[in-house]
Design a protein around this motif. Structure first.
Motif, mmCIF file in Angstrom:
data_model
loop_
_atom_site.group_PDB
_atom_site.id
_atom_site.type_symbol
_atom_site.label_atom_id
_atom_site.label_comp_id
_atom_site.label_asym_id
_atom_site.label_seq_id
_atom_site.Cartn_x
_atom_site.Cartn_y
_atom_site.Cartn_z
ATOM 1 N N TRP A 147 11.768 11.842 -17.493
ATOM 2 C CA TRP A 147 13.195 11.533 -18.015
ATOM 3 C C TRP A 147 13.701 12.112 -19.058
ATOM 4 N N LYS A 148 14.852 12.562 -19.350
ATOM 5 C CA LYS A 148 15.640 12.810 -20.365
ATOM 6 C C LYS A 148 16.604 11.952 -20.515
ATOM 7 N N LEU A 149 16.624 11.431 -22.007
ATOM 8 C CA LEU A 149 17.448 10.506 -22.220
ATOM 9 C C LEU A 149 18.840 10.869 -23.253
ATOM 10 N N GLY A 150 19.913 10.782 -22.997
ATOM 11 C CA GLY A 150 21.041 11.041 -23.818
ATOM 12 C C GLY A 150 21.626 10.024 -24.569
ATOM 13 N N GLU A 151 21.179 9.827 -25.617
ATOM 14 C CA GLU A 151 21.678 8.723 -26.520
ATOM 15 C C GLU A 151 22.371 9.202 -27.945
ATOM 16 N N LEU A 152 23.565 9.733 -27.767
ATOM 17 C CA LEU A 152 24.043 10.499 -28.888
ATOM 18 C C LEU A 152 25.492 9.277 -29.068
ATOM 19 N N TYR A 153 25.350 8.692 -29.882
ATOM 20 C CA TYR A 153 26.382 7.829 -30.350
ATOM 21 C C TYR A 153 26.739 6.696 -29.203
ATOM 22 N N ASN A 154 27.705 6.669 -28.543
ATOM 23 C CA ASN A 154 27.899 5.783 -27.302
ATOM 24 C C ASN A 154 28.055 6.595 -25.680
ATOM 25 N N LEU A 155 27.350 7.713 -26.086
ATOM 26 C CA LEU A 155 27.006 8.380 -24.673
ATOM 27 C C LEU A 155 25.591 8.238 -24.439
ATOM 28 N N HIS A 156 25.517 7.468 -23.319
ATOM 29 C CA HIS A 156 24.191 6.872 -22.892
ATOM 30 C C HIS A 156 23.763 7.349 -21.542
ATOM 31 N N ASN A 157 23.092 8.446 -21.495
ATOM 32 C CA ASN A 157 22.759 8.951 -20.034
ATOM 33 C C ASN A 157 21.233 9.282 -19.895
ATOM 34 N N ALA A 158 20.975 9.292 -18.585
ATOM 35 C CA ALA A 158 19.545 9.580 -18.054
ATOM 36 C C ALA A 158 19.554 10.390 -16.886
ATOM 37 N N ILE A 159 18.647 11.619 -16.844
ATOM 38 C CA ILE A 159 18.354 12.073 -15.766
ATOM 39 C C ILE A 159 16.769 12.180 -15.726
ATOM 40 N N ALA A 160 16.383 11.401 -14.395
ATOM 41 C CA ALA A 160 14.941 10.951 -14.362
ATOM 42 C C ALA A 160 14.505 11.205 -12.895
ATOM 43 N N LEU A 161 13.159 11.964 -13.075
ATOM 44 C CA LEU A 161 12.530 12.326 -11.641
ATOM 45 C C LEU A 161 11.169 11.494 -11.458
ATOM 46 N N HIS A 162 11.232 11.254 -10.083
ATOM 47 C CA HIS A 162 9.988 10.698 -9.653
ATOM 48 C C HIS A 162 9.205 11.820 -8.828
ATOM 49 N N PRO A 163 8.513 12.552 -9.288
ATOM 50 C CA PRO A 163 8.082 13.791 -8.369
ATOM 51 C C PRO A 163 7.178 13.324 -7.293
ATOM 52 N N GLY A 164 6.252 12.214 -7.598
ATOM 53 C CA GLY A 164 5.464 11.655 -6.564
ATOM 54 C C GLY A 164 6.071 11.259 -5.287
ATOM 55 N N THR A 165 7.242 10.882 -5.367
ATOM 56 C CA THR A 165 8.195 10.375 -4.217
ATOM 57 C C THR A 165 9.409 11.260 -3.744
ATOM 58 N N SER A 166 9.368 12.419 -4.677
ATOM 59 C CA SER A 166 10.561 13.401 -4.457
ATOM 60 C C SER A 166 12.085 13.065 -4.602
ATOM 61 N N TYR A 167 12.203 11.960 -5.451
ATOM 62 C CA TYR A 167 13.707 11.669 -5.582
ATOM 63 C C TYR A 167 13.880 11.325 -7.127
ATOM 64 N N GLY A 168 15.230 11.381 -7.817
ATOM 65 C CA GLY A 168 15.364 11.418 -8.680
ATOM 66 C C GLY A 168 16.781 10.301 -9.035
ATOM 67 N N VAL A 169 17.118 10.093 -10.153
ATOM 68 C CA VAL A 169 18.188 9.204 -10.646
ATOM 69 C C VAL A 169 19.191 9.594 -11.839
ATOM 70 N N VAL A 170 20.373 9.762 -11.713
ATOM 71 C CA VAL A 170 21.244 10.161 -12.623
ATOM 72 C C VAL A 170 22.266 9.041 -13.258
ATOM 73 N N VAL A 171 22.213 8.845 -14.425
ATOM 74 C CA VAL A 171 22.980 7.704 -14.822
ATOM 75 C C VAL A 171 23.733 7.994 -15.937
ATOM 76 N N PHE A 172 25.312 8.116 -15.842
ATOM 77 C CA PHE A 172 25.981 8.268 -16.922
ATOM 78 C C PHE A 172 26.713 7.196 -17.542
ATOM 79 N N MET A 173 27.029 7.104 -18.827
ATOM 80 C CA MET A 173 27.760 5.913 -19.290
ATOM 81 C C MET A 173 28.283 6.248 -20.359
ATOM 82 N N ALA A 174 29.581 5.677 -20.759
ATOM 83 C CA ALA A 174 30.372 5.878 -22.048
ATOM 84 C C ALA A 174 30.917 4.587 -22.434
ATOM 85 N N GLY A 175 30.146 3.456 -22.264
ATOM 86 C CA GLY A 175 30.874 2.023 -22.550
ATOM 87 C C GLY A 175 30.168 1.595 -23.751
#
Length: 360
Positions: free
Chosen positions: A184-212
């Motif tokens: 995964w790559k985590l974006g934690e710049l001030y109050n923008l907290h995001n993640a793009i994550a991969l699970h290659p072993g089971t071929s799916y990913g998760v995207v989380v965007f937050m601004a709160g």
């Protein structure tokens, strides 16, 4: 020029500071997260592209322009950019606190290290191409992805995190009580907290965007994997090609293997009579994949890497007994010009491979 935003009161230049400060570690000694290195890479890419061009004057002179031309545009990432402008400000989610971060300009290549604006649609496309390099919008080859999605350093005292090429890698226990890698790559710049994550072993990913106000995008992402993983395993197993019995020309591949390596209950453990198939890197070519079960319940006594190759399998008519492949043209089969593609064992042809190997 590269550095902190022009609004910074310090006027501090990141790249200029390298000569005045000690390195965190010697190059190659330990991995270290480095925005400076990312900025240098951006500069190097711009310079290399101009050097390789027959007409350097027509090539991009800034990192953002190069990325737009070679990545954003080919992938259709229309919602991806580096700066907040009058034209795009109505599309931006502004953080609850310290919202002035949206006005920062990290000056050309350091914008890539400082983060970029990205739409949910663009993030989904990006994640899909990483999981499937043959995606029509992918700009990376399967070879590149196989070499990119792997650890580059494992710390001896830590069995939960690893470092990858740009990736932070953590591990999560799946429904079969195995530790599996999440990239995964985590974006934690001030109050923008995001993640793009991969699970290659089971071929799916998760995207989380937050601004709160809640800042733990990593915790939410990890929890999503815990919830989704059991179902993903079931789906994967249903779609995985297994071999239960393979008899060709009177030769039973499973029987041959067991004759060389012991009875099924020793070799196959709890998987009973099924073997999965593992790609070899050549098109349509597979190997029967056994692994080894734990000895007396001790996981460290098993050796998966020892059993996925050729050496521990028997030979029959000069051919490895675990070599399996398809014959026939994929393209013609997909176009309906062939009724079927044939699934055969190398033993059937007594070692004479009947297909033209092609790299995946």
């Amino acid at each position: 020029m590269t550095g902190l935003p022009e609004t910074s009161p310090s006027g501090f230049s990141v790249l200029d500071s390298v000569t005045a400060n000690r390195l965190v570690y010697l190059p190659g000694f330990y991995p270290s997260y480095s925005n400076t290195a990312t900025g240098l890479l951006g500069s190097a890419l711009v310079a290399a592209n101009r050097f390789a061009s027959g007409d350097p004057g027509k090539e991009p002179t800034e990192y953002a322009d190069l990325v737009k031309r070679d990545i954003f545009d080919p992938m259709g990432l229309n919602g991806s950019h580096f700066l907040a402008t009058e034209e795009n400000k109505h599309l931006l989610f502004v953080p609850l606190f310290e919202s002035s971060v949206v006005d920062m300009d990290f000056l050309d290549v350091m914008n890539g290290a400082g983060g970029q604006w990205c739409s949910l649609s663009a993030a989904i496309t990006f994640t899909s191409t990483l999981l499937n390099p043959r995606h029509p919008k992918s700009v990376l080859t399967p070879f590149t992805m196989r070499n990119w999605l792997r650890p580059t350093h494992s710390f001896e005292e830590d069995d939960w995190t690893e470092s990858g090429l740009v990736w932070e890698i953590i591990k999560a226990i799946d429904s079969n009580d195995r530790l599996r890698r999440i990239y995964w790559k985590l974006g934690e710049l001030y109050n923008l907290h995001n993640a793009i994550a991969l699970h290659p072993g089971t071929s799916y990913g998760v995207v989380v965007f937050m601004a709160g106000a809640y800042m733990h995008a990593a915790e939410i992402t990890y929890r999503i994997f815990e919830i989704v993983q059991p179902t993903a395993i079931i789906i994967l197993e249903r779609g995985t090609l297994f071999v239960e019995e393979l008899v060709l020309n009177g030769v039973n591949a499973m029987g041959t293997f067991n004759a060389f390596n012991g009875p099924p209950e020793v070799v196959q453990g709890q998987r009973k009579s099924r073997f999965a198939l593992r790609p070899t890197g050549l098109r349509d070519e597979l190997r029967l994949d056994t692994g080894t079960p734990p000895v007396n319940g001790l996981k460290h006594m098993s050796c998966y890497a020892c059993w996925i190759g050729v050496d521990d399998w028997g030979m029959h008519h000069g051919a490895p007994t675990n070599l399996i492949y398809f014959t026939g043209s994929v393209e013609e089969w997909e176009q309906g010009k062939m009724e079927e593609r044939v699934f055969v064992s190398n033993m059937q042809f007594k070692g004479r491979v009947q297909v033209t190997p092609q790299l995946l």
